[in-house]
Design an enzyme around this catalytic site. Structure first.
Site: not given
Length: 496
Positions: A222, A224-225, A253, A386, A392, A409, A411
């Site tokens: 998980h 946050v990006e 995610h 990714g 991603s 969902h 890689a």
């Protein structure tokens, strides 16, 4: 065993099993451990047959496994591989969802540029660490809100949150176009649960108190990006979705954390009570839930638990995204923050008299299935991250029925978590610095022994532990599962 059909498809050969199709191009790594787990999972058909012979009234006529689809990120998990889509008729298989009920992906666009964000990185990184890991979030909720959230999802939360509530993140919540938020969330972010049985601890007090669960990132893969749109791959759809080159976007995610785990535990309890006492329990510990009138109440109880967990997961992703927006605002970087899409990839859907179970597989429906949504001319947005430090992708679903309208969902793992932890912490340390990864540990200030332990934990998510994201994209596009729209590169990643 599997035999190749064409460049992007494999077929699992066994005359006693339903149709099983694996989508994997020539460059996608193959996980033999997941194949063994798949075989064990498919034994649920035999479990259903034994139960039906013991109690013919338990299952409706024609009940059974219909079809199994494996997405390119197919890999071993616990009980059922990640990247598995199971279509059944006449029974539910709630354990196919896993413990993280409602886990999914979310993407917001912004009016910021990468140059603006990176120009603030010296202040941005510690503020993100404080917001996510040092009690910086402030999301006061009362019992009415929590119950409405679990029972009615995003729509329930909207109805029970007055505009006068401006403390903490609620100011930004009201600043969002909430109608847009719902329309751009799969199933409107609102699945109906009749009650909140078993979740009394989460409901808490009637007065407003800081919530200890919502806004929790969780661990594992998980994140946050904060990302930059690196390449536009389909200009028409990108324009329709508000994506443009060099734009900053925020991807989330995450799932339902301990709320979802509680829901999954309740489901297992329901199953243990339901299974006939006179039958030998299945080796794989997977129990079907017959969708017959005699078991109607158990079916409804399972839906209640699944829907409540999924509702919480969706709201959790919303709050995690708003936490990033709050940091932007605190650094005087005001921005538009519209939601592009939010979709779960651990859930069950009812379609045409059958049940579609997705575990680590995201819906990828075409424009025909999206006619009553904002995506009726483009197909469903598909968000595929990714591994840490890699690109991603945003894609548009093409509704391939052979794939049960499902895509990867992510890689997908090639190394187990234990294997990955044997890697080099020095290489990971270099990666974390290069790609600006924010963790609960500030490696520049913490004790060396604490830093080493955190690095060993993060090795589980190192890029070498995952399949090549480009090979995943090649399969999704080549098999006509989804059309790539944009490539995103990480600027700053927050990981628990």
């Amino acid at each position: 065993m599997f035999s190749r059909i064409d460049r992007y498809r494999w077929s699992f050969q066994d005359s006693h099993l339903p149709e099983v199709t694996l989508f994997a191009g020539e460059n996608v790594a193959f996980d033999q451990r997941a194949v063994r787990e798949l075989r064990q999972m498919l034994e649920v058909q035999g479990t259903m047959n034994r139960w039906s012979s013991h109690a013919p009234e338990a299952f409706p006529e024609g009940a059974g496994l219909q079809k199994v689809v494996l997405t390119p990120d197919f890999h071993k998990a616990k009980g059922i591989p990640v990247g598995t889509v199971v279509q059944t008729r006449g029974f539910l298989l709630p354990q196919a969802v896993g413990n993280d009920v409602g886990c999914g992906m979310r993407l917001h666009t912004t009016s910021l540029t990468a140059e603006q964000v990176l120009g603030h990185q010296k202040a941005l990184i510690p503020k993100l660490r404080r917001m996510f890991f040092e009690a910086g979030r402030n999301i006061p909720m009362n019992r009415l809100q929590r119950e409405a959230l679990l029972r009615e999802g995003l729509l329930g939360l909207m109805d029970t949150t007055p505009r006068s509530l401006q403390e903490g993140l609620w100011q930004l919540f009201h600043d969002q176009d909430l109608t847009h938020e719902a329309e751009h969330t799969e199933s409107l972010g609102s699945r109906r649960a009749r009650n909140t049985l078993g979740l009394e601890d989460f409901l808490g007090q009637r007065d407003f108190t800081r919530d200890g669960q919502i806004g929790s990132l969780g661990g594992g893969n998980h994140f946050v990006e904060i990302q930059r749109v690196k390449n536009i791959l389909h200009p028409g759809i990108a324009h329709a979705w508000g994506l443009r080159k060099d734009q900053v976007v925020v991807m989330v995610h995450s799932g339902s954390v301990s709320v979802g785990y509680t829901c999954a535990s309740m489901i297992r309890e329901h199953l243990s009570r339901l299974y006939p006492a006179g039958l030998v329990h299945p080796r794989n510990q997977l129990y079907p839930v017959p969708n017959a009138e005699v078991h109607e109440e158990t079916v409804l109880q399972n839906w209640d638990a699944l829907n409540a967990g999924c509702n919480f997961a969706t709201a959790n992703r919303l709050m995690l995204a708003l936490m990033v927006r709050a940091v932007f605002q605190d650094l005087e970087m005001p921005t538009d923050f519209p939601l592009l899409y939010d979709a779960t990839h651990n859930m069950i859907w009812e379609e045409d008299g059958t049940y579609i179970h997705r575990k680590g597989a995201t819906p990828a429906r075409g424009f025909e299935a999206m006619q009553n949504t904002p995506f009726r001319f483009t197909g469903e947005p598909v968000l595929v991250p990714g591994s840490m430090g890699t690109s991603s992708f945003v894609l548009a679903g093409l509704g391939l029925r052979e794939a049960l309208s499902s895509a990867s969902h992510g890689a997908g793992r090639v190394l187990s978590r234990g294997q990955a932890m044997q890697g080099s912490t020095q290489d990971l340390d270099d990666l974390l610095r290069q790609h600006r990864v924010v963790t609960p540990v500030d490696f520049a200030r913490t004790r060396p022994d604490v830093a080493r332990e955190k690095l060993k934990e993060l090795l589980q998510e190192a890029p070498d532990a995952y399949k090549n994201i480009q090979a995943i994209m090649e399969t999704l596009q080549g098999a006509q599962i989804a059309q790539p729209v944009a490539e995103l590169e990480p600027l700053i990643t927050v990981k628990g």
